[in-house]
Write an enzyme that holds these catalytic residues in place. Structure first.
Site, PDB file in Angstrom:
ATOM      1  N   SER A 137      19.812  10.731  10.556  1.00 25.54           N
ATOM      2  CA  SER A 137      19.789  10.449  12.040  1.00 25.54           C
ATOM      3  C   SER A 137      21.563  10.217  11.856  1.00 25.54           C
ATOM      4  O   SER A 137      22.231  10.798  11.665  1.00 25.54           O
ATOM      5  CB  SER A 137      19.199   9.285  12.647  1.00 25.54           C
ATOM      6  OG  SER A 137      19.237   9.162  13.973  1.00 25.54           O
ATOM      7  N   ASP A 187      11.129  15.036  18.961  1.00 32.16           N
ATOM      8  CA  ASP A 187      12.301  14.227  18.612  1.00 32.16           C
ATOM      9  C   ASP A 187      13.486  14.689  19.663  1.00 32.16           C
ATOM     10  O   ASP A 187      13.719  16.015  19.895  1.00 32.16           O
ATOM     11  CB  ASP A 187      12.898  14.416  17.377  1.00 32.16           C
ATOM     12  CG  ASP A 187      14.316  13.617  16.863  1.00 32.16           C
ATOM     13  OD1 ASP A 187      14.816  12.570  17.813  1.00 32.16           O
ATOM     14  OD2 ASP A 187      14.747  13.698  15.782  1.00 32.16           O
ATOM     15  N   HIS A 196      11.011  11.236  15.514  1.00 27.44           N
ATOM     16  CA  HIS A 196      12.344  10.753  14.851  1.00 27.44           C
ATOM     17  C   HIS A 196      11.945   9.575  13.987  1.00 27.44           C
ATOM     18  O   HIS A 196      11.207   8.579  14.439  1.00 27.44           O
ATOM     19  CB  HIS A 196      13.341  10.115  16.152  1.00 27.44           C
ATOM     20  CG  HIS A 196      14.759   9.918  15.496  1.00 27.44           C
ATOM     21  ND1 HIS A 196      15.574  11.101  15.183  1.00 27.44           N
ATOM     22  CD2 HIS A 196      15.255   8.808  15.169  1.00 27.44           C
ATOM     23  CE1 HIS A 196      16.734  10.451  14.717  1.00 27.44           C
ATOM     24  NE2 HIS A 196      16.456   9.206  14.491  1.00 27.44           N
TER      25      HIS A 196
END
Length: 316
Positions: free
Chosen positions: A157, A253, A283
């Site tokens: 991320s 996601d 995610h």
């Protein structure tokens, strides 16, 4: 766009916990919630030789890092790892089990970077810390049992965002020691122009479209920063000459499309890219061991990509 049954069960448990949405919290409270969620995960991490906290001193900065050494005789290759959390939450503790697993599975030293967080330290502070930590590993690696000619950078991320930017900066500095960039559902475009921000805006875990706006508003110093390549690496002017990449995206996601777009940009510029999309995943799934089987599989995939990259001869 159908979530995996194990993810469906995890989402049901999350709904039952009735946690407040991230975008309704202060950064301090969001960190507390995220840390508690991380501690609640069970499982035994892969065995390693040792872990120590150090301070990486480079570029006029002092950046805390936690270093994990694998079993066996060195020098070992090294993976400079940046944790996720939207540049606002997360730390070396929230990602400790993941770092241990990647160390044990890959046989590489993992240097987990505790970069400064926003909004106390806004963009580009996290990038500056990431670059300083990488420079420190380059310069001090031999003293730490590391082979400084065999490095990788990566993260999940926000950590994938930092890793992608560090890889570009290393290329621009003329360095050739990064064998692989590992980008797991990376933040690549803070303008949020990709369709996955609409398709998965809510209902797929804690990272909603509103949460992403919350992270962005806390991280960026000004609206124009969203088009600065150091914040949104998809806006880089040149993707040529960058290291090979392992890019992992989650099927369900908000960031899936921009991760795919970044993999395609690298490949179009000539980089060797392995892009894996994990069907039915959301995610943050990479750290969801032992509850999610694909989390363990993805961690093994990252480790295998690192091993393969470190075994290859460096690009000329």
């Amino acid at each position: 766009m159908t979530v995996h049954p194990q993810i469906r069960a995890a989402l049901a448990a999350l709904a039952e916990a009735n946690l407040p949405a991230i975008e309704t919290l202060t950064p301090e409270r969001a960190r507390e919630v995220f840390n508690a969620m991380s501690r609640a995960r069970g499982g035994t991490p892969a065995p390693i030789a040792k872990a120590e906290d150090h301070v990486a001193e480079a570029e006029g900065l002092k950046v805390p890092v936690r270093i994990y050494w694998p079993e066996g005789v060195g020098p070992h290759p090294a993976f400079v790892f940046f944790h996720g959390g939207g540049h606002v939450i997360g730390d070396v503790e929230t990602h400790d089990k993941l770092a241990r697993n990647l160390c044990g599975l890959s046989g590489a030293v993992v240097v987990s970077v505790d970069y400064r967080l926003a909004p106390e330290h806004r963009f580009p502070a996290a990038i500056e810390d990431g670059w300083a930590a990488y420079e420190w590993v380059r310069r001090r690696g031999a003293d730490l049992g590391i082979d400084p000619s065999r490095l990788a950078v990566g993260g999940d991320s926000a950590g994938g965002n930092i890793a992608a930017v560090v890889a570009i900066m290393a290329r621009d500095a003329g360095y050739s020691d990064i064998r692989l960039q590992v980008l797991v559902y990376p933040v690549a475009d803070f303008t949020f122009g990709h369709d996955s921000h609409r398709r998965f805006a809510e209902g797929y875990g804690i990272l909603t479209a509103d949460a992403m706006r919350w992270f962005r508003d806390h991280y960026l110093s000004a609206p124009d920063d969203a088009r600065d390549w150091r914040a949104s690496p998809l806006f880089a002017s040149d993707f040529g000459g960058l290291p090979a990449a392992f890019v992992a995206t989650a099927d369900c996601d908000v960031l899936s499309d921009e991760g795919t777009a970044y993999a395609e940009a690298l490949r179009a510029a000539g980089a060797v890219v392995e892009h894996r999309e994990y069907r039915g995943m959301i995610h943050g799934f990479l750290a969801m061991t032992p509850a999610i089987d694909d989390a363990a599989r993805a961690q093994a995939d990252v480790a295998a990509a690192l091993k393969a990259a470190f075994a290859r001869e460096p690009a000329s």
